[in-house]
Design an enzyme around this catalytic site. Structure first.
Site, PDB file in Angstrom:
ATOM      1  N   HIS A   1      -2.258  -2.092 -10.090  1.00 38.56           N
ATOM      2  CA  HIS A   1      -3.298  -1.532  -9.232  1.00 38.56           C
ATOM      3  C   HIS A   1      -4.469  -2.488  -9.121  1.00 38.56           C
ATOM      4  O   HIS A   1      -4.775  -3.196 -10.076  1.00 38.56           O
ATOM      5  CB  HIS A   1      -3.780  -0.181  -9.782  1.00 38.56           C
ATOM      6  CG  HIS A   1      -4.442   0.640  -8.741  1.00 38.56           C
ATOM      7  ND1 HIS A   1      -5.798   0.596  -8.523  1.00 38.56           N
ATOM      8  CD2 HIS A   1      -3.922   1.485  -7.821  1.00 38.56           C
ATOM      9  CE1 HIS A   1      -6.084   1.391  -7.520  1.00 38.56           C
ATOM     10  NE2 HIS A   1      -4.976   1.942  -7.067  1.00 38.56           N
TER      11      HIS A   1
ATOM     12  N   ASP B   1       2.578   5.841  -6.922  1.00 40.01           N
ATOM     13  CA  ASP B   1       3.787   5.790  -6.097  1.00 40.01           C
ATOM     14  C   ASP B   1       5.088   5.889  -6.888  1.00 40.01           C
ATOM     15  O   ASP B   1       6.097   6.345  -6.363  1.00 40.01           O
ATOM     16  CB  ASP B   1       3.800   4.486  -5.289  1.00 40.01           C
ATOM     17  CG  ASP B   1       2.767   4.524  -4.191  1.00 40.01           C
ATOM     18  OD1 ASP B   1       2.547   5.607  -3.636  1.00 40.01           O
ATOM     19  OD2 ASP B   1       2.153   3.478  -3.914  1.00 40.01           O
TER      20      ASP B   1
ATOM     21  N   HIS C   1       0.874  -1.190   0.000  1.00 41.81           N
ATOM     22  CA  HIS C   1       0.000   0.000   0.000  1.00 41.81           C
ATOM     23  C   HIS C   1       0.903   1.230   0.000  1.00 41.81           C
ATOM     24  O   HIS C   1       1.610   1.473  -0.976  1.00 41.81           O
ATOM     25  CB  HIS C   1      -0.926  -0.116   1.228  1.00 41.81           C
ATOM     26  CG  HIS C   1      -2.089   0.820   1.260  1.00 41.81           C
ATOM     27  ND1 HIS C   1      -2.428   1.660   0.240  1.00 41.81           N
ATOM     28  CD2 HIS C   1      -3.022   1.037   2.245  1.00 41.81           C
ATOM     29  CE1 HIS C   1      -3.505   2.352   0.571  1.00 41.81           C
ATOM     30  NE2 HIS C   1      -3.879   1.995   1.786  1.00 41.81           N
TER      31      HIS C   1
HETATM   32  N1  COA Z   1       5.337  -6.377 -10.255  1.00 37.63           N
HETATM   33  C1  COA Z   1       5.376  -7.596 -10.838  1.00 37.63           C
HETATM   34  N2  COA Z   1       4.278  -8.339 -11.046  1.00 37.63           N
HETATM   35  C2  COA Z   1       3.105  -7.826 -10.659  1.00 37.63           C
HETATM   36  C3  COA Z   1       2.994  -6.558 -10.056  1.00 37.63           C
HETATM   37  C4  COA Z   1       4.169  -5.829  -9.863  1.00 37.63           C
HETATM   38  N3  COA Z   1       4.144  -4.614  -9.291  1.00 37.63           N
HETATM   39  N4  COA Z   1       1.700  -6.289  -9.773  1.00 37.63           N
HETATM   40  C5  COA Z   1       1.020  -7.355 -10.186  1.00 37.63           C
HETATM   41  N5  COA Z   1       1.867  -8.281 -10.707  1.00 37.63           N
HETATM   42  C6  COA Z   1       1.516  -9.579 -11.260  1.00 37.63           C
HETATM   43  C7  COA Z   1       1.218 -10.535 -10.114  1.00 37.63           C
HETATM   44  O1  COA Z   1       2.386 -11.204  -9.679  1.00 37.63           O
HETATM   45  C8  COA Z   1       0.210 -11.454 -10.754  1.00 37.63           C
HETATM   46  O2  COA Z   1       0.899 -12.363 -11.574  1.00 37.63           O
HETATM   47  P1  COA Z   1       0.386 -13.884 -11.722  1.00 37.63           P
HETATM   48  O3  COA Z   1      -0.991 -13.768 -12.329  1.00 37.63           O
HETATM   49  O4  COA Z   1       1.405 -14.496 -12.607  1.00 37.63           O
HETATM   50  O5  COA Z   1       0.368 -14.454 -10.331  1.00 37.63           O
HETATM   51  C9  COA Z   1      -0.579 -10.531 -11.655  1.00 37.63           C
HETATM   52  O6  COA Z   1       0.283  -9.442 -11.952  1.00 37.63           O
HETATM   53  C10 COA Z   1      -1.851 -10.019 -10.988  1.00 37.63           C
HETATM   54  O7  COA Z   1      -1.511  -9.363  -9.789  1.00 37.63           O
HETATM   55  P2  COA Z   1      -2.288  -9.445  -8.424  1.00 37.63           P
HETATM   56  O8  COA Z   1      -1.321  -9.565  -7.284  1.00 37.63           O
HETATM   57  O9  COA Z   1      -3.377 -10.484  -8.489  1.00 37.63           O
HETATM   58  O10 COA Z   1      -2.982  -8.047  -8.391  1.00 37.63           O
HETATM   59  P3  COA Z   1      -3.650  -7.414  -7.119  1.00 37.63           P
HETATM   60  O11 COA Z   1      -4.833  -6.681  -7.612  1.00 37.63           O
HETATM   61  O12 COA Z   1      -3.858  -8.383  -6.034  1.00 37.63           O
HETATM   62  O13 COA Z   1      -2.501  -6.431  -6.611  1.00 37.63           O
HETATM   63  C11 COA Z   1      -1.178  -4.635  -6.172  1.00 37.63           C
HETATM   64  C12 COA Z   1      -2.486  -5.090  -6.796  1.00 37.63           C
HETATM   65  C13 COA Z   1      -1.128  -3.108  -6.222  1.00 37.63           C
HETATM   66  C14 COA Z   1      -1.094  -5.081  -4.697  1.00 37.63           C
HETATM   67  C15 COA Z   1      -0.005  -5.233  -6.976  1.00 37.63           C
HETATM   68  O14 COA Z   1      -0.052  -4.753  -8.298  1.00 37.63           O
HETATM   69  C16 COA Z   1       1.319  -4.945  -6.331  1.00 37.63           C
HETATM   70  O15 COA Z   1       1.749  -5.662  -5.415  1.00 37.63           O
HETATM   71  N6  COA Z   1       2.027  -3.855  -6.779  1.00 37.63           N
HETATM   72  C17 COA Z   1       3.261  -3.476  -6.189  1.00 37.63           C
HETATM   73  C18 COA Z   1       3.026  -2.687  -4.915  1.00 37.63           C
HETATM   74  C19 COA Z   1       2.502  -1.310  -5.192  1.00 37.63           C
HETATM   75  O16 COA Z   1       2.961  -0.614  -6.074  1.00 37.63           O
HETATM   76  N7  COA Z   1       1.536  -0.897  -4.371  1.00 37.63           N
HETATM   77  C20 COA Z   1       0.917   0.392  -4.474  1.00 37.63           C
HETATM   78  C21 COA Z   1      -0.478   0.257  -4.956  1.00 37.63           C
HETATM   79  S1  COA Z   1      -1.190   1.822  -5.338  1.00 37.63           S
END
Ligand code: COA
Length: 377
Positions: A262, A313, A223
């Site tokens: 996201h 971010d 987050h």
């Molecule tokens: N880097 C690499 N891979 C990523 C990624 C990232 N930042 N964000 C998503 N993915 C990949 C996941 O590993 C997943 O791959 P898979 O299908 O092979 O397992 C796929 O994309 C779907 O991601 P998922 O984790 O299901 O999406 P989510 O909706 O649960 O997560 C976030 C959303 C924001 C938590 C996620 O994108 C993330 O962890 N981002 C990095 C942290 C971040 O920037 N947070 C700030 C949010 S505003």
């Protein structure tokens, strides 16, 4: 347990509508964001953070007089009670800054507890005015040994933050960049920290407990903590080519690249476009030849390889860096902005409250019978 396809889809409550709100609209189809109906582009171009805080809390843009009065009202509430300063002096110099904020917020709740039936905006405005003072009193006490005067002459929250941090009047470009970033970070519907705030508020707990919970939720790298991790990643590369190679290796190891992706947006984060341009302008002003090109390459590689886009971010990290803000302060800055959204949600929750208490899908053992300890295996 093996997750069914359906359960996997709804893991983390993804796509679940968890309640009504009239504060903010994340437009999934058009990848847009509106606060109380106003587009984020419109607000970032013309408004100040104080105007946006008023809008989020009170539902309408302030008049010229209301805004002027609001700014002086906030200015008068920047100082902290002496016992809180004493507590901040006792917190270790190497503490995590989010822990300092969470503790400071909680301690203020014991010194100035919320009084039932008082002005509903009282605690919200107090926290908007003084959360940055809590962090900087602690930070400057431990880094300079001085008990800093928290009454700066800066009219805006952004100016106040920069003046305390830099100990001089900030340049207009830095002040405006921070102001815009506070606007972009101010609100984002049912994100994890806001939902935590609403859940706590729904038990009819007090304002400070709910906000302390929000700070705790925001602390995590999935987050609010992502902006600091993004900066560390960008800074770890010397050239765009090195960045490309490094990111490809990380992706091959299935590592997360912070500042990308996201839960709600699918192709772009409307806030990222705005902060990217500010980061670019600041990089030109700082005569940067390394960090911005490195960041852009990471951005291109992530889109090319994973169709993942920068969230707010990623380029915020660069914009803060070029404004002279230390990396460990990036997540606290998120708090100074999101306090407006959290407070608006808390008040909205209270105005039509229903205890938030979902149910779980039980996946534990079948019914068991207690056995005397001598006969257990
Ligand atoms: N880097 C690499 N891979 C990523 C990624 C990232 N930042 N964000 C998503 N993915 C990949 C996941 O590993 C997943 O791959 P898979 O299908 O092979 O397992 C796929 O994309 C779907 O991601 P998922 O984790 O299901 O999406 P989510 O909706 O649960 O997560 C976030 C959303 C924001 C938590 C996620 O994108 C993330 O962890 N981002 C990095 C942290 C971040 O920037 N947070 C700030 C949010 S505003």
């Amino acid at each position: 347990m093996v997750e069914t396809k359906e359960k996997k889809k709804t893991g983390g409550l993804a796509g679940i509508v968890a309640g009504d709100s009239s504060i903010c609209l994340c437009g999934v189809e058009e990848q847009s964001l509106r606060y109380r109906g106003y587009s984020i582009e419109n607000l970032a171009e013309h408004a100040t953070f104080e105007e946006v805080a008023w809008l989020l809390l009170r539902g309408k843009l302030p008049t010229k007089q209301q805004l002027r009065d609001y700014q002086s009202h906030l200015m008068k509430q920047r100082d902290l009670p002496k016992p809180l300063k004493a507590i901040l002096e006792q917190i270790p110099a190497d503490a995590n800054m989010m822990d300092v904020l969470r503790t400071g917020c909680s301690a203020l709740g014991t010194l100035e507890p919320e009084i039932a039936g008082s002005d509903p905006f009282k605690v919200a405005d107090r926290l908007i005015a003084c959360l940055s003072s809590i962090l900087f009193y602690w930070y400057l006490f431990h880094t300079t040994g001085k008990r800093v005067d928290l009454n700066t002459d800066e009219m805006t929250v952004a100016g106040h933050i920069l003046k305390l941090l830099l100990n001089k009047t900030p340049i207009e470009m830095h002040r405006r960049c921070l102001d815009v970033s506070l606007i972009l970070y101010a609100e984002h519907e049912f994100n994890a920290s806001t939902f935590a705030v609403r859940t706590i508020a729904s038990t009819l707990s007090d304002f400070y407990s709910a906000i302390a919970g929000g700070i705790g939720a925001l602390r995590g790298p999935l987050h609010g903590g992502a902006n600091e991790a993004a900066m560390e990643l960008i800074e770890s590369f010397s050239t765009p080519d090195q960045a490309e190679q490094g990111v490809m290796e990380m992706l091959a190891k299935k590592q997360l690249i912070m500042g990308f992706g996201h839960r709600v947006y699918t192709t772009s984060d409307p806030r990222s476009v705005i902060i990217k341009e500010l980061a670019r302008l600041l990089s030109v002003q700082a005569k940067d030849q390394r960090l911005f090109p490195v960041a852009e390459r990471i951005d291109q590689v992530m889109w090319r390889e994973k169709k993942l886009f920068t969230n707010l971010d990623f380029y915020s990290a660069l914009a803060y860096h070029f404004s002279g803000i230390p990396t460990k302060m990036f997540t606290p800055l998120f708090v100074f902005a999101r306090i407006a959204g959290w407070s608006a949600h808390l008040l909205e929750q209270r105005s039509n409250n229903k205890l938030i208490r979902p149910i779980s899908n039980y996946i534990g053992p079948v019914a068991q019978t207690w056995l005397p300890i001598e006969v257990r295996e």
